[in-house]
Design an enzyme around this catalytic site. Structure first.
Site, PDB file in Angstrom:
ATOM      1  N   LYS A 161      18.002  65.946  76.660  1.00  0.00           N
ATOM      2  CA  LYS A 161      18.245  67.144  77.473  1.00  0.00           C
ATOM      3  C   LYS A 161      17.552  68.360  76.867  1.00  0.00           C
ATOM      4  O   LYS A 161      16.881  69.122  77.569  1.00  0.00           O
ATOM      5  CB  LYS A 161      19.747  67.414  77.599  1.00  0.00           C
ATOM      6  N   ASP A 179      22.527  68.594  82.324  1.00  0.00           N
ATOM      7  CA  ASP A 179      23.698  69.055  81.586  1.00  0.00           C
ATOM      8  C   ASP A 179      24.938  68.678  82.384  1.00  0.00           C
ATOM      9  O   ASP A 179      24.860  67.971  83.393  1.00  0.00           O
ATOM     10  CB  ASP A 179      23.623  70.565  81.318  1.00  0.00           C
TER      11      ASP A 179
END
Length: 272
Positions: A161, A179
């Site tokens: 991420k 997220d």
């Protein structure tokens, strides 16, 4: 002698239990995705229309972390794990003034970095990771942040991420950084369902039209953070209300004004 009172009947119990409002379920999360769809609820045209709305409402979305260069962006994203962007910005305001390169950060020392970021969660571990990744950038990349996901993921404290955020925001790659907000939307709206963040990322890459790929993850994160919230989505403020197929959608007698206005704007742009 006073007669003993008889216990309440089963009916009374059932009635009182029935009148107790049930707590609203939280939206799907990384830890608890719930039942996951096998495929998107939307066809290509419907998905295109959704991103048209996001674009019309916010043509140039931006991340909410403050940074100066690729290095400070990388550090800010590492620090943002289990912390709010507002909290990270507050903690890094002075830090980035005195250490905006890996060399300056290493010279500052771990103890000083720890003091600068002590207001955010897991600050001791994060300070250690910032020092280690800074040393590795100097040793392996000449002090520069690499424009490569695999190289980024080899840095301490950097996962997929974080790498995707840096590649997208600083280097302009059309990556999808999943997220908790984007994961929830992928499953709740049903635009890119998946059991894991990687599943949602891959599904989103297939679903998002190329025209909107660069800003897609920003639109979705901001939408999840401020509109389609975990416990109570604010459907009256939703620009895609009439396009949304989520079973959790709140039903109104009329389409919210913001969705009507944004739809009109899309139509106007299409006809101009």
């Amino acid at each position: 002698m006073t007669q003993a009172k008889s216990p309440p009947s089963g009916k009374t119990k059932a009635r009182s239990a029935k009148s107790t409002p049930k707590p609203r379920k939280a939206g799907p999360s990384v830890d608890n995705p719930g039942k996951v769809l096998k495929r998107s609820r939307y066809n290509k045209a419907e998905t295109f229309a959704i991103f048209q709305r996001f674009h019309a409402d916010n043509p140039e979305p931006e991340g909410e972390l403050d940074y100066i260069n690729a290095y400070t962006l990388l550090v800010a994203v590492v620090l943002s794990a289990q912390a709010t962007d507002v909290g990270v910005n507050r903690a890094t305001k002075h830090l980035f003034q005195i250490a905006d390169t890996p060399e300056k950060m290493v010279a500052l020392g771990e103890e000083r970095v720890r003091e600068e970021i002590r207001t955010i969660g897991l600050f001791k571990t994060k300070a250690r990771n910032v020092m280690l990744l800074s040393e590795q950038l100097i040793r392996d990349h000449g002090g520069e942040v690499p424009e490569d996901r695999e190289a980024l993921e080899k840095l301490p404290g950097v996962g997929r991420k974080t790498a995707n955020v840096v590649l997208n925001i600083f280097f302009g790659h059309p990556t999808i950084a999943v997220d908790t907000h984007l994961f929830r939307l992928g499953n709740r709206i049903g635009i890119a369902p998946g059991k894991t963040p990687l599943d949602v990322e891959k599904a989103m890459e297939k679903a998002v039209p190329k025209e909107f790929a660069l800003h897609a993850h920003h639109w979705l994160i901001l939408h999840g953070r401020y509109i389609c919230k975990a416990r109570k989505p604010e459907c009256k403020r939703c620009v895609i209300y009439d396009l949304c197929k989520s079973p959790e959608k709140e039903h109104f007698d009329a389409i919210p004004d913001i969705a009507v206005r944004t739809r009109a704007q899309v139509e106007k742009e299409a006809n101009s």
